[in-house]
Motif scaffolding. Structure first.
Motif, mmCIF file in Angstrom:
data_model
loop_
_atom_site.group_PDB
_atom_site.id
_atom_site.type_symbol
_atom_site.label_atom_id
_atom_site.label_comp_id
_atom_site.label_asym_id
_atom_site.label_seq_id
_atom_site.Cartn_x
_atom_site.Cartn_y
_atom_site.Cartn_z
ATOM 1 N N LEU A 1 -4.710 -4.033 8.193
ATOM 2 C CA LEU A 1 -5.526 -2.826 8.281
ATOM 3 C C LEU A 1 -6.503 -2.965 9.434
ATOM 4 N N VAL B 1 -2.689 1.169 9.038
ATOM 5 C CA VAL B 1 -2.008 0.020 8.464
ATOM 6 C C VAL B 1 -0.800 -0.271 9.342
ATOM 7 N N THR C 1 -10.791 5.673 6.011
ATOM 8 C CA THR C 1 -10.188 4.428 5.521
ATOM 9 C C THR C 1 -9.596 4.608 4.130
ATOM 10 N N THR D 1 -6.363 6.473 4.289
ATOM 11 C CA THR D 1 -5.288 5.609 4.785
ATOM 12 C C THR D 1 -4.777 4.699 3.682
ATOM 13 N N LEU D 2 -5.683 4.094 2.934
ATOM 14 C CA LEU D 2 -5.281 3.169 1.875
ATOM 15 C C LEU D 2 -4.554 3.884 0.743
ATOM 16 N N THR E 1 -0.921 4.046 1.574
ATOM 17 C CA THR E 1 -0.285 2.780 1.941
ATOM 18 C C THR E 1 0.680 2.318 0.851
ATOM 19 N N THR F 1 -0.407 -2.877 0.474
ATOM 20 C CA THR F 1 -1.761 -2.871 -0.091
ATOM 21 C C THR F 1 -2.145 -4.272 -0.561
ATOM 22 N N ILE G 1 -3.231 -6.273 2.329
ATOM 23 C CA ILE G 1 -4.539 -5.859 2.847
ATOM 24 C C ILE G 1 -5.669 -6.399 1.977
ATOM 25 N N MET H 1 -9.925 -5.801 6.235
ATOM 26 C CA MET H 1 -9.865 -4.898 7.382
ATOM 27 C C MET H 1 -10.537 -5.541 8.593
#
Length: 348
Positions: A154, A167, A263, A266-267, A270, A275, A278, A283
């Motif tokens: 990330l 990502v 953010t 985005t997550l 994912t 995930t 990450i 990040m």
């Protein structure tokens, strides 16, 4: 003068950085993305630092222009002139061999905006076709993030005109989100705070200095005290006030909250397998705004994952673009896929 044949370019809202590949890369140009024009002849008088020093000081006969806005080209002619000038400094003005260039663009640019960047570079003297790479991918490469396996990474790239979270896996962008809010907006809200709370008018350069000298994203036990000079809003006379770090916290957080939402978005999109990666890796922050004091702690608390700042946060994008040129056999297929991904953003 370096006579380089390959150039990695970070065409940012506030600064233009050019890097050459090899042994970790080297930044050879780092100048403000600013020019001054004669109002009558419309001719370029100065560029880079020379032009930036005129912000707020130039007479009416001189226009100070930033040809980039929110990470994309706002004035094509000026951008082409800037690229031609600085590329010429690196490769030599009378070099008959056009340099191969890789230009980093924001993750959210449209196909039209992509073409504008490519055309400006090629008209400025770059070899055809000019390559384009998404900012987060360039930042990851430049910061030394391992990209060869299927593990997720990330990246948060906080530029002057745009904030991006992406990502990445296997040199490709899996999911991303961006907002046209960045370090410039932090500068603006700081200037507005000084105006509202202290009735003092300050210019953009002063607000920018205050941002990096005293601004913080979280309250601190030993706040910095900075003297700021400007013009009294009521009397019009020169006056100075003392600003403390902690009084700027709400203004800074107001802007950073937009990146928090970027953010999180985005997550949320994912894939679960990435995930998990990450959560382990956290990040990585790049970009000039990553220099803000306490930004890593604030974002870690808001997003719920570890946050670190790249050692070369400001230079990572340009260095990564240059390194990508040395690894086109690996990165190249993803650049083509990248353009498809970015173009698909217009339909969202």
């Amino acid at each position: 003068m370096f006579f380089a044949k390959r150039l990695g370019i970070d065409l940012g809202t506030s600064r233009l950085r050019i890097a050459v590949p090899g042994r970790g890369g080297q930044i050879v140009i780092d100048e403000p993305t600013v020019v001054t024009l004669s109002a009558q002849e419309n001719a370029v008088l100065a560029a880079g630092s020379d032009a930036a020093n005129m912000v707020g000081r130039a007479p009416e006969s001189v226009s100070v222009i930033n040809p980039m806005r929110e990470g994309v080209i706002d004035d094509y002619r000026i951008v082409e002139a800037l690229l031609r000038y600085y590329m010429g400094l690196v490769v030599g003005r009378f070099n008959l061999v056009r340099p191969e260039v890789m230009i980093a663009t924001p993750a959210g640019v449209t196909n039209v905006e992509q073409r504008a960047v490519r055309d400006a570079a090629e008209q400025a003297g770059a070899r055809r076709p000019a390559h384009l790479i998404a900012n987060p991918l360039a930042a990851a490469i430049g910061a030394g993030v391992p990209m060869g396996d299927a593990r997720g990474a990330l990246i948060g790239n906080l530029g002057a005109g745009r904030s991006e979270a992406a990502v990445l896996s296997m040199y490709g962008v899996v999911v991303w989100e961006s907002a046209r809010v960045g370090g410039e907006v932090v500068t603006e809200v700081i200037a507005d705070h000084v105006k509202r709370r202290h009735s003092l008018l300050i210019g953009e350069p002063t607000a920018e200095e205050l941002k990096f000298a005293a601004a913080t994203a979280i309250p601190v036990e030993d706040p910095v005290r900075a003297e700021v000079r400007g013009r009294d809003q009521s009397s019009g006379m020169p006056r100075s006030v003392t600003i403390t770090s902690n009084e700027l916290v709400p203004s800074v957080q107001q802007v950073l909250q937009t990146f928090v939402e970027v953010t999180r978005s985005t997550l949320e999109r994912t894939p679960p397998e990435l995930t998990a990666d990450i959560i382990d890796r956290g990040m990585l922050l790049t970009g000039a705004a990553a220099r803000l004091q306490g930004i890593d702690a604030y974002l870690a608390d808001e997003v719920g994952i570890p946050v670190t700042i790249a050692d070369n946060a400001e230079d990572a994008v340009a260095l990564g673009a240059a390194e990508a040129l040395d690894n086109l056999d690996i990165v190249g297929p993803n650049l083509l896929a990248q353009e498809s991904v970015l173009g698909a953003a217009e339909a969202r």
